[in-house]
Design an enzyme around this catalytic site. Structure first.
Site, PDB file in Angstrom:
ATOM      1  N   TYR A 134       9.177 -82.334  27.314  1.00  0.00           N
ATOM      2  CA  TYR A 134      10.489 -82.186  27.953  1.00  0.00           C
ATOM      3  C   TYR A 134      10.721 -80.722  28.322  1.00  0.00           C
ATOM      4  O   TYR A 134      11.152 -80.413  29.447  1.00  0.00           O
ATOM      5  CB  TYR A 134      11.573 -82.681  27.002  1.00  0.00           C
ATOM      6  N   SER A 141      17.811 -77.901  31.991  1.00  0.00           N
ATOM      7  CA  SER A 141      18.177 -77.927  30.579  1.00  0.00           C
ATOM      8  C   SER A 141      17.942 -76.557  29.970  1.00  0.00           C
ATOM      9  O   SER A 141      16.981 -75.860  30.322  1.00  0.00           O
ATOM     10  CB  SER A 141      17.327 -78.960  29.828  1.00  0.00           C
TER      11      SER A 141
END
Length: 237
Positions: free
Chosen positions: A162, A146
């Site tokens: 995250y 990501s």
């Protein structure tokens, strides 16, 4: 049809929805054989029924929880029964469990679960499948990362666990690429901010756009290992 996908034997985690489902659809249309893994049996059954109507590739499914340390061995056993070798492993499954605050204020169990699903599960799956990958054709591991886990993005607020887990996944990609150089290509892929259960409704991208970007990334030369890519183009760690 993408000729480079014809006959490819591919493991895809998180295959029942979002980017995983869109990716499975695109891969099957490209002629690949997929073993799709997901933990929600009902959702995977619905996805499998849809995916099996596509062609010219094939879709098999396996209900499994990636937090279970026995799952990678189950995936390897099933893939061995199906094909006897694996060409590509796509570690797509991931979670975002907390949004507000910094890493010091996140509940410890959230941090641990984020790391287990987003980092340790891809490590376990990749390791369990090494023998089958070594029997594959130009074998490759793709860790779906990501842009939220880049060095620059670590300075941004929110989604701390995250960010940490995706940053660590980038490190895992580098380590695997170095260790497996000349045997197995290992790369990280950024699908972008996408409208999924994880990305939310405000995201600008679609699962289909992310899947298209992944297919372009899979077309990279096999020896182009150890990098981070988006839409087939290198991006900074």
């Amino acid at each position: 049809m993408t000729s480079t996908l014809i006959g490819k034997r591919i493991i895809l985690t998180g295959a029942s929805r979002g980017v995983g489902f869109a990716t499975a659809s695109a891969l099957i249309r490209g002629g690949a054989s997929i073993l799709g893994v997901a933990r929600d049996a009902d959702r995977l059954t619905i996805a499998a029924d849809k995916l099996r109507t596509l062609a010219p590739g094939t879709f098999d499914s396996l209900v499994a929880d990636l937090e279970d340390v026995a799952t990678p061995s189950r995936i390897a056993e099933r893939a061995g029964e199906l094909w006897g070798a694996v060409d590509i492993v796509i570690n797509n499954a991931g979670v975002m469990l907390h949004h507000e605050g910094g890493i010091c204020s996140e509940p410890e169990d959230i941090v641990q679960r984020s790391m287990d699903i987003n980092v340790f599960a891809p490590l376990r799956v990749g390791t369990a499948l090494l023998p089958l990958l070594r029997e594959g054709v130009e074998p490759r591991i793709v860790n779906v990362g990501s842009g939220a886990g880049t060095i620059e993005a670590l300075a941004e607020p929110g989604i701390a666990s995250y960010r940490l887990s995706k940053w660590a996944l980038n490190g895992l990609t580098m380590l695997q690429a170095n260790e497996l150089a000349g045997e197995i290509s290992v790369i990280a892929f950024d699908p972008g901010w996408v409208k999924t259960d994880l990305g939310g409704p405000q995201a600008p991208g679609t699962p289909e756009e992310a899947a298209d970007g992944l297919l372009r990334t899979l077309e990279l030369p096999w020896d182009d290992s150890g990098g981070f890519f988006k839409d087939g183009q290198p991006i900074p760690w």
